[in-house]
Design a protein around this motif. Structure first.
Motif, PDB file in Angstrom:
ATOM      1  N   ALA A 159      62.204  96.084  73.617  1.00 50.72           N
ATOM      2  CA  ALA A 159      62.232  97.428  74.198  1.00 50.72           C
ATOM      3  C   ALA A 159      63.488  97.633  75.027  1.00 50.72           C
ATOM      4  O   ALA A 159      64.130  98.696  74.950  1.00 50.72           O
ATOM      5  N   ARG A 160      63.868  96.643  75.805  1.00 52.96           N
ATOM      6  CA  ARG A 160      65.070  96.778  76.631  1.00 52.96           C
ATOM      7  C   ARG A 160      66.336  96.799  75.774  1.00 52.96           C
ATOM      8  O   ARG A 160      67.298  97.513  76.095  1.00 52.96           O
ATOM      9  N   ALA A 181      66.533 100.258  74.367  1.00 50.77           N
ATOM     10  CA  ALA A 181      66.994 101.179  75.407  1.00 50.77           C
ATOM     11  C   ALA A 181      68.502 101.112  75.593  1.00 50.77           C
ATOM     12  O   ALA A 181      69.158 102.128  75.834  1.00 50.77           O
ATOM     13  N   ALA A 182      69.059  99.915  75.466  1.00 50.23           N
ATOM     14  CA  ALA A 182      70.502  99.752  75.648  1.00 50.23           C
ATOM     15  C   ALA A 182      71.305 100.234  74.451  1.00 50.23           C
ATOM     16  O   ALA A 182      72.432 100.716  74.609  1.00 50.23           O
ATOM     17  N   PRO A 216      70.579 105.522  72.865  1.00 51.09           N
ATOM     18  CA  PRO A 216      70.413 106.441  73.997  1.00 51.09           C
ATOM     19  C   PRO A 216      69.319 107.482  73.786  1.00 51.09           C
ATOM     20  O   PRO A 216      68.666 107.901  74.749  1.00 51.09           O
ATOM     21  N   VAL A 219      66.380 107.242  72.652  1.00 49.77           N
ATOM     22  CA  VAL A 219      65.035 106.782  73.013  1.00 49.77           C
ATOM     23  C   VAL A 219      65.074 105.834  74.209  1.00 49.77           C
ATOM     24  O   VAL A 219      64.115 105.105  74.456  1.00 49.77           O
ATOM     25  N   ALA A 220      66.175 105.854  74.938  1.00 50.47           N
ATOM     26  CA  ALA A 220      66.348 104.904  76.043  1.00 50.47           C
ATOM     27  C   ALA A 220      65.258 105.048  77.088  1.00 50.47           C
ATOM     28  O   ALA A 220      64.691 104.060  77.559  1.00 50.47           O
ATOM     29  N   SER A 221      64.959 106.285  77.457  1.00 53.64           N
ATOM     30  CA  SER A 221      63.951 106.507  78.488  1.00 53.64           C
ATOM     31  C   SER A 221      62.584 106.002  78.041  1.00 53.64           C
ATOM     32  O   SER A 221      61.874 105.316  78.795  1.00 53.64           O
ATOM     33  N   ALA A 231      61.932 103.729  75.719  1.00 55.26           N
ATOM     34  CA  ALA A 231      61.949 102.276  75.573  1.00 55.26           C
ATOM     35  C   ALA A 231      61.877 101.583  76.926  1.00 55.26           C
ATOM     36  O   ALA A 231      61.190 100.568  77.072  1.00 55.26           O
ATOM     37  N   ARG A 232      62.558 102.128  77.929  1.00 54.16           N
ATOM     38  CA  ARG A 232      62.467 101.532  79.268  1.00 54.16           C
ATOM     39  C   ARG A 232      61.056 101.654  79.824  1.00 54.16           C
ATOM     40  O   ARG A 232      60.550 100.725  80.481  1.00 54.16           O
ATOM     41  N   GLU A 233      60.420 102.786  79.579  1.00 56.59           N
ATOM     42  CA  GLU A 233      59.039 102.961  80.048  1.00 56.59           C
ATOM     43  C   GLU A 233      58.105 101.955  79.381  1.00 56.59           C
ATOM     44  O   GLU A 233      57.218 101.391  80.017  1.00 56.59           O
ATOM     45  N   HIS A 286      54.226 105.983  74.837  1.00 62.07           N
ATOM     46  CA  HIS A 286      54.966 106.235  73.599  1.00 62.07           C
ATOM     47  C   HIS A 286      54.409 105.345  72.477  1.00 62.07           C
ATOM     48  O   HIS A 286      55.094 104.475  71.941  1.00 62.07           O
TER      49      HIS A 286
END
Length: 248
Positions: A49-50, A53-54, A57, A59-61, A63-65, A95
């Motif tokens: 997931a991290r 996120a990296a 962009p 789906v970054a938010s 993936a971080r969640e 998500h």
């Protein structure tokens, strides 16, 4: 080295040959050491997931969640792993479609270890229409002489053989309920579909094309899926596809 040691401990938590499990219709991932599978799957899901996120962009938010929730102490990992076939309810994981994809990709590590460590079952010992190593429905196969098929698991890379021409999802064997779709421009594969259950399986005629895990050939022939769904209403099993392609 530690990762390899942990993977070795995934091995089924039963005494006796795998055939005992297969005769009971139980795939080996369900018989594996649950604590080891969880300890491998949970941190790998977080790392995936991290990384998403990296790298992405858009789906970054999300993936971080997912990473934050999956890394929390109270996250229900035993339930999520036990119910990996279905996307979780929105209240159980943020998500849900994206989480489901990441969970499946993480579960592929211990599942692939099982698929590499054990020989596939004899067709008479495995009547279940799903992978004997991880339980995911088949999405692809290799055609063999005489109508035999080697089914391919897109999650763990497991392989097992079935005899005769029939739908591997529901068992339908009436010729007028089975159909095939080929498209020369969509790659070296065909789709064999079933009008009874509505599912299709991608078929490769050359075993050399899928000598390793079938993911590369899946990506090469993705256009065949698009054409089949658009023109013929043929779709492969949603769980198998969720293990390969991220959600829209």
């Amino acid at each position: 080295a530690r990762r390899l040691k942990d993977l070795r401990r995934v091995g089924p938590a039963f005494s006796g040959p795998p055939a005992i499990q297969w005769l009971a219709g139980r795939h080996l991932l369900a018989a594996a050491h649950p604590a080891v599978v969880r300890d491998l799957t949970a941190p790998l899901t977080v790392r995936l997931a991290r990384r998403v996120a990296a790298e992405f962009p858009g789906v970054a938010s999300a993936a971080r969640e997912i990473a934050d929730a999956a890394a929390s102490e109270g996250f229900p990992w035993p339930e999520r792993i036990a119910g990996f076939r279905e996307p979780p309810d929105p209240g159980d994981a943020p998500h849900a479609p994206l989480f489901h994809f990441l969970l499946l990709r993480a579960l592929a590590a211990p599942a692939a270890h099982l698929a590499r460590s054990f020989s596939p079952p004899h067709p008479d010992r495995w009547p279940v229409r799903a992978c004997p190593f991880c339980g995911v429905p088949p999405a692809a196969s290799v055609a063999r002489p005489g109508g035999e098929r080697t089914l391919l698991c897109v999650l763990c890379g497991g392989r097992w053989t079935v005899d005769g021409l029939h739908c591997p999802t529901c068992g339908e064997d009436r010729a007028d309920r089975l159909r095939a779709l080929a498209n020369r421009d969509a790659g070296p594969a065909t789709l064999e579909g079933c009008d009874s259950c509505g599912h299709a399986v991608k078929v490769f005629s050359d075993p050399a094309l899928v000598a390793g895990p079938p993911l590369a050939m899946e990506l090469l022939t993705i256009r065949l899926d698009v054409v089949a769904a658009r023109d013929e209403g043929l779709r492969r099993h949603p769980l198998a596809l969720a293990a390969v392609y991220p959600p829209d």
